[in-house]
Design a protein around this motif. Sequence first.
Motif, PDB file in Angstrom:
ATOM      1  N   MET A 223     -46.476  -2.057  -1.419  1.00  0.00           N
ATOM      2  CA  MET A 223     -45.769  -0.612  -0.840  1.00  0.00           C
ATOM      3  C   MET A 223     -44.985  -1.154   0.427  1.00  0.00           C
ATOM      4  SD  MET A 223     -48.437   1.987  -1.539  1.00  0.00           S
ATOM      5  CE  MET A 223     -47.250   3.877  -1.615  1.00  0.00           C
ATOM      6  N   ALA A 224     -43.654  -0.129   0.373  1.00  0.00           N
ATOM      7  CA  ALA A 224     -43.068  -0.850   1.793  1.00  0.00           C
ATOM      8  C   ALA A 224     -42.332   0.509   2.350  1.00  0.00           C
ATOM      9  CB  ALA A 224     -41.924  -1.989   1.309  1.00  0.00           C
ATOM     10  N   GLU A 225     -42.735   0.285   3.413  1.00  0.00           N
ATOM     11  CA  GLU A 225     -42.392   2.222   3.710  1.00  0.00           C
ATOM     12  C   GLU A 225     -42.281   2.340   5.006  1.00  0.00           C
ATOM     13  OE1 GLU A 225     -43.231   4.635   1.264  1.00  0.00           O
ATOM     14  OE2 GLU A 225     -43.430   3.976  -0.040  1.00  0.00           O
ATOM     15  N   HIS A 226     -41.256   2.815   5.612  1.00  0.00           N
ATOM     16  CA  HIS A 226     -40.722   3.418   6.788  1.00  0.00           C
ATOM     17  C   HIS A 226     -41.898   4.878   7.836  1.00  0.00           C
ATOM     18  CE1 HIS A 226     -37.586   5.733   8.490  1.00  0.00           C
ATOM     19  NE2 HIS A 226     -38.200   5.186   9.440  1.00  0.00           N
ATOM     20  N   MET A 227     -43.283   3.545   7.687  1.00  0.00           N
ATOM     21  CA  MET A 227     -45.005   4.980   8.335  1.00  0.00           C
ATOM     22  C   MET A 227     -45.276   3.786   9.612  1.00  0.00           C
ATOM     23  SD  MET A 227     -46.800   5.265   5.331  1.00  0.00           S
ATOM     24  CE  MET A 227     -46.923   6.983   4.611  1.00  0.00           C
ATOM     25  N   LEU A 228     -45.554   4.727  11.215  1.00  0.00           N
ATOM     26  CA  LEU A 228     -45.635   4.027  11.569  1.00  0.00           C
ATOM     27  C   LEU A 228     -47.794   3.344  11.304  1.00  0.00           C
ATOM     28  CD1 LEU A 228     -48.443   5.929  13.271  1.00  0.00           C
ATOM     29  CD2 LEU A 228     -46.152   6.863  13.168  1.00  0.00           C
ATOM     30  N   ILE A 229     -47.907   2.251  11.925  1.00  0.00           N
ATOM     31  CA  ILE A 229     -49.693   2.280  11.963  1.00  0.00           C
ATOM     32  C   ILE A 229     -50.292   2.411  13.056  1.00  0.00           C
ATOM     33  CG2 ILE A 229     -50.675   0.825  11.495  1.00  0.00           C
ATOM     34  CD1 ILE A 229     -48.834  -1.432   9.757  1.00  0.00           C
ATOM     35  N   LEU A 230     -51.612   3.051  12.747  1.00  0.00           N
ATOM     36  CA  LEU A 230     -52.101   3.353  14.773  1.00  0.00           C
ATOM     37  C   LEU A 230     -53.447   3.573  14.576  1.00  0.00           C
ATOM     38  CD1 LEU A 230     -51.449   5.550  17.548  1.00  0.00           C
ATOM     39  CD2 LEU A 230     -51.842   7.476  15.576  1.00  0.00           C
ATOM     40  N   GLY A 231     -54.279   2.616  15.093  1.00  0.00           N
ATOM     41  CA  GLY A 231     -55.897   2.880  15.174  1.00  0.00           C
ATOM     42  C   GLY A 231     -56.179   3.397  16.373  1.00  0.00           C
ATOM     43  N   ILE A 232     -56.956   4.297  16.046  1.00  0.00           N
ATOM     44  CA  ILE A 232     -58.144   5.913  16.693  1.00  0.00           C
ATOM     45  C   ILE A 232     -59.524   4.696  16.791  1.00  0.00           C
ATOM     46  CG2 ILE A 232     -58.917   7.741  17.212  1.00  0.00           C
ATOM     47  CD1 ILE A 232     -56.271   7.832  15.047  1.00  0.00           C
ATOM     48  N   GLN A 233     -59.535   4.627  18.405  1.00  0.00           N
ATOM     49  CA  GLN A 233     -61.488   3.841  18.351  1.00  0.00           C
ATOM     50  C   GLN A 233     -61.861   5.084  18.881  1.00  0.00           C
ATOM     51  OE1 GLN A 233     -61.226   0.633  20.744  1.00  0.00           O
ATOM     52  NE2 GLN A 233     -63.408   0.782  21.377  1.00  0.00           N
ATOM     53  N   ILE A 239     -62.873   1.579  14.889  1.00  0.00           N
ATOM     54  CA  ILE A 239     -61.329   1.664  14.430  1.00  0.00           C
ATOM     55  C   ILE A 239     -61.579   2.501  13.346  1.00  0.00           C
ATOM     56  CG2 ILE A 239     -59.798   1.259  15.316  1.00  0.00           C
ATOM     57  CD1 ILE A 239     -60.744  -0.655  16.688  1.00  0.00           C
ATOM     58  N   GLN A 240     -60.798   3.591  13.615  1.00  0.00           N
ATOM     59  CA  GLN A 240     -59.792   3.397  12.110  1.00  0.00           C
ATOM     60  C   GLN A 240     -58.231   4.565  11.748  1.00  0.00           C
ATOM     61  OE1 GLN A 240     -62.799   7.304  11.439  1.00  0.00           O
ATOM     62  NE2 GLN A 240     -62.958   6.155   9.097  1.00  0.00           N
ATOM     63  N   TYR A 241     -57.853   3.296  11.274  1.00  0.00           N
ATOM     64  CA  TYR A 241     -56.653   3.703  10.684  1.00  0.00           C
ATOM     65  C   TYR A 241     -55.092   4.839   9.920  1.00  0.00           C
ATOM     66  CZ  TYR A 241     -57.700  -0.593  12.949  1.00  0.00           C
ATOM     67  OH  TYR A 241     -58.133  -1.862  14.048  1.00  0.00           O
ATOM     68  N   VAL A 242     -54.773   5.368  10.094  1.00  0.00           N
ATOM     69  CA  VAL A 242     -53.438   6.118  10.226  1.00  0.00           C
ATOM     70  C   VAL A 242     -51.815   5.180   9.641  1.00  0.00           C
ATOM     71  CG1 VAL A 242     -55.232   8.130  10.863  1.00  0.00           C
ATOM     72  CG2 VAL A 242     -52.642   7.477  11.684  1.00  0.00           C
ATOM     73  N   THR A 243     -51.219   5.382   8.489  1.00  0.00           N
ATOM     74  CA  THR A 243     -50.640   5.464   8.587  1.00  0.00           C
ATOM     75  C   THR A 243     -49.240   6.757   8.777  1.00  0.00           C
ATOM     76  OG1 THR A 243     -50.034   5.314   6.316  1.00  0.00           O
ATOM     77  CG2 THR A 243     -50.347   3.131   7.816  1.00  0.00           C
ATOM     78  N   PRO A 378     -49.061  -1.949  25.984  1.00  0.00           N
ATOM     79  CA  PRO A 378     -50.114  -2.099  26.449  1.00  0.00           C
ATOM     80  C   PRO A 378     -50.715  -1.421  25.568  1.00  0.00           C
ATOM     81  CG  PRO A 378     -48.105  -1.153  28.018  1.00  0.00           C
ATOM     82  CD  PRO A 378     -48.072  -1.609  26.925  1.00  0.00           C
ATOM     83  N   CYS A 379     -50.925  -1.154  24.805  1.00  0.00           N
ATOM     84  CA  CYS A 379     -52.011  -0.810  23.708  1.00  0.00           C
ATOM     85  C   CYS A 379     -51.689  -1.735  22.060  1.00  0.00           C
ATOM     86  CB  CYS A 379     -51.591   0.876  23.685  1.00  0.00           C
ATOM     87  SG  CYS A 379     -50.189   1.466  22.864  1.00  0.00           S
ATOM     88  N   ILE A 380     -51.144  -2.635  22.467  1.00  0.00           N
ATOM     89  CA  ILE A 380     -51.173  -2.972  21.178  1.00  0.00           C
ATOM     90  C   ILE A 380     -52.228  -3.347  20.624  1.00  0.00           C
ATOM     91  CG2 ILE A 380     -50.978  -5.762  21.524  1.00  0.00           C
ATOM     92  CD1 ILE A 380     -48.330  -4.073  19.108  1.00  0.00           C
ATOM     93  N   SER A 381     -52.297  -2.931  19.295  1.00  0.00           N
ATOM     94  CA  SER A 381     -53.738  -3.236  18.012  1.00  0.00           C
ATOM     95  C   SER A 381     -54.659  -4.793  18.474  1.00  0.00           C
ATOM     96  CB  SER A 381     -54.092  -2.820  17.066  1.00  0.00           C
ATOM     97  OG  SER A 381     -54.793  -3.278  16.483  1.00  0.00           O
ATOM     98  N   SER A 382     -55.753  -5.447  18.455  1.00  0.00           N
ATOM     99  CA  SER A 382     -55.563  -6.997  18.441  1.00  0.00           C
ATOM    100  C   SER A 382     -56.012  -7.252  16.680  1.00  0.00           C
ATOM    101  CB  SER A 382     -57.517  -6.762  19.271  1.00  0.00           C
ATOM    102  OG  SER A 382     -58.315  -5.945  18.080  1.00  0.00           O
ATOM    103  N   GLU A 383     -55.438  -5.584  15.862  1.00  0.00           N
ATOM    104  CA  GLU A 383     -55.394  -6.614  15.267  1.00  0.00           C
ATOM    105  C   GLU A 383     -54.320  -6.547  14.161  1.00  0.00           C
ATOM    106  OE1 GLU A 383     -58.598  -7.426  13.154  1.00  0.00           O
ATOM    107  OE2 GLU A 383     -59.345  -7.082  15.157  1.00  0.00           O
ATOM    108  N   TRP A 384     -53.399  -6.648  15.208  1.00  0.00           N
ATOM    109  CA  TRP A 384     -51.488  -6.264  15.464  1.00  0.00           C
ATOM    110  C   TRP A 384     -51.104  -7.751  13.971  1.00  0.00           C
ATOM    111  CZ3 TRP A 384     -46.878  -7.940  15.873  1.00  0.00           C
ATOM    112  CH2 TRP A 384     -46.820  -9.214  17.025  1.00  0.00           C
ATOM    113  N   GLU A 385     -51.852  -8.813  14.336  1.00  0.00           N
ATOM    114  CA  GLU A 385     -51.155 -10.106  13.538  1.00  0.00           C
ATOM    115  C   GLU A 385     -52.093 -10.406  12.958  1.00  0.00           C
ATOM    116  OE1 GLU A 385     -47.966 -11.885  15.835  1.00  0.00           O
ATOM    117  OE2 GLU A 385     -49.641 -12.069  16.905  1.00  0.00           O
ATOM    118  N   ASN A 386     -53.553  -9.443  12.059  1.00  0.00           N
ATOM    119  CA  ASN A 386     -54.594 -10.329  11.236  1.00  0.00           C
ATOM    120  C   ASN A 386     -53.781 -10.106  10.196  1.00  0.00           C
ATOM    121  OD1 ASN A 386     -56.628 -10.033   9.521  1.00  0.00           O
ATOM    122  ND2 ASN A 386     -57.541  -8.925  10.839  1.00  0.00           N
ATOM    123  N   PRO A 387     -53.605 -11.264   9.769  1.00  0.00           N
ATOM    124  CA  PRO A 387     -53.120 -11.770   8.140  1.00  0.00           C
ATOM    125  C   PRO A 387     -53.806 -10.859   7.334  1.00  0.00           C
ATOM    126  CG  PRO A 387     -54.225 -13.762   8.754  1.00  0.00           C
ATOM    127  CD  PRO A 387     -54.342 -12.596  10.250  1.00  0.00           C
TER     128      PRO A 387
END
Length: 585
Positions: A223-233, A239-243, A378-387
């Motif tokens: 799926m390709a979606e018009h969604m943000l991705i956010l982690g809540i620690q 940490i759990q993620y929502v889109t 400043p709040c970029i996730s450490s996982e944002w480039e996780n393949p």
Amino acid sequence: MYNNIYVNEWVEQMAAMTKPDSIVWIDGSEEERERLTKQAVSTGEMIELNQEKLPGCLYHRTAENDVARVEHLTFICTSRKEDAGPTNNWMEKSAAYAKLGTLFNGCMKGRTMYVIPYIMGPAFSEFSKVGIEITDSIYVVLNMRIMTRMGKIAMDMLGDSPDFVKGLHSKGELDPEKRFICHFPEDNAIWSIGSGYGGNVLLGKKCFALRIASWLGRKEGWMAEHMLILGIQDPTGNIQYVTAAFPSACGKTNLAMLIPPEKYRKMGYKVWTVGDDIAWLRIGPDGRLWAVNPESGFFGVAPGTSMKSNPNALLTCQKNTIFTNVALTPEKTVWWESMGVPAPEHATDWKGQPWTPDSGTKAAHPNSRFTAPAKQCPCISSEWENPAGVPVTAMIFGGRRAKVAPLVYQSFSWEHGVFVGATMASETTAAATGAVGVVRRDPMAMLPFCGYNMGEYFSHWLEMGKKIPNPPKIFNVNWFRVDDEGHFIWPGFGDNLRVLLWILARCNGKVDAVESPIGYLPKPEDIDLEGTDITPEVLKGLLSIDKEAWTQEVEDQKAHLARFEKLPEEIKKEYEALAARVAAM
Ligand code: OXD
Ligand code: MN
């Protein structure tokens, strides 16, 4: 030149058509950035900003008639009209090539053609895809450097494969009469001419990562979606993620970079940004849905961005950023409306005209933008480039509704969640009086971005639901309920975390809910109000659903759903079920 024969052959063909004076193959190096920046500054295309205050930052103005995406000039070009569907503009594929071919013919005479290889998604990730954009705009090259992983790395990833999205862009004559943004999903191709505005010309973003990618996702089972991705620690470090998908003007970038209220910060909660606009989602080996942000930068709306509304966004764009159509101050810094700092006494506005606070016009265009590297956030996730991406616990739809939608509700099931997304709506409000304005329905915020028939898009969502062993739960939020005076009731911004925590508590089986005709509603005591001035009574109001408003809503949904061809039976069934539940309220 790189040594992929498919790329070389295609570039040769495009050069034969557009006839540039020279061809520059972009490698993504620092030396190249410096050279192109110098060149763009020397021609006046870009202005170098104050390097002490805004190091590495550049300024650009587009033509006055070229300041936004042009949906009426955006086409899906397929062999059959039904594959584009009733909500997309359609041109028959060969007719589109012929029409645009005339415009592209010789359009780069006297210009340089830049060939930009780029990756959408982290390099060498299974999620990622390679595109090549040909353009005659240095502004595009410098923006693509920020928004994508580009240059040699993309060719390394492509290797000798023919599998790349072929994007051709020319400013042409910047004539709105000769402006077309055409997508050829059957050929993995995009042709864009006549514009220099980001959304029309940074072909990796809306054109590839949403329109072409949505088509590919359906074909390939993702799926390709018009969604943000956010982690809540949480305070234990979990940490759990929502889109989340929202139509424009609903605070999507603010939510993506949310700062927890003080109470939660002290407890140890943190929010991490993975993406602010687009999510590519695949089923992971653990049976969950996993998301990556295909972009590597933010193309954010500047006006309204302040240290109060979104400090993380403002801090992100203090260096290595390109500002487009904002106001330029005499000291070569930038300013925009609602920046939270006093207006400069004198400035140059987005049209290049002298401006003062008494001018009676906006100094920055309302759609003026910053293009900033995501890694500077400043709040970029450490996982944002996780393949491998991040696992998605919840998906959220939302809109701006003065009265109808409660603060939050959970769908009964995946199918019901798809229905909630398919009927998503947002209203314009006459701010002064709070009068309810026009309702615009924008399914999954994808109406302008789905590269194929929207009815089939809903089917794809339903199919994915069947294939994901452990799918995210689907919710709807509305931060914008107003009282009888038209004032927003819910404080929004950081306090939206309170709602996100209820959403996660539901996903984690930690709280019960109240079953209502529209979905599961929170028990008022399960949304924490400490530190707000919202009373439990007011919260009850925010969670209420009104029979009259929902009867009207159901009527309106009926007309909306009638627009689509190939509407899946499940959506019709969900509609009938909702209508019956509302009638029985
Ligand atoms: C955007 C949009 O620019 O959705 O992200 O319009
Ligand atoms: Mn967007």
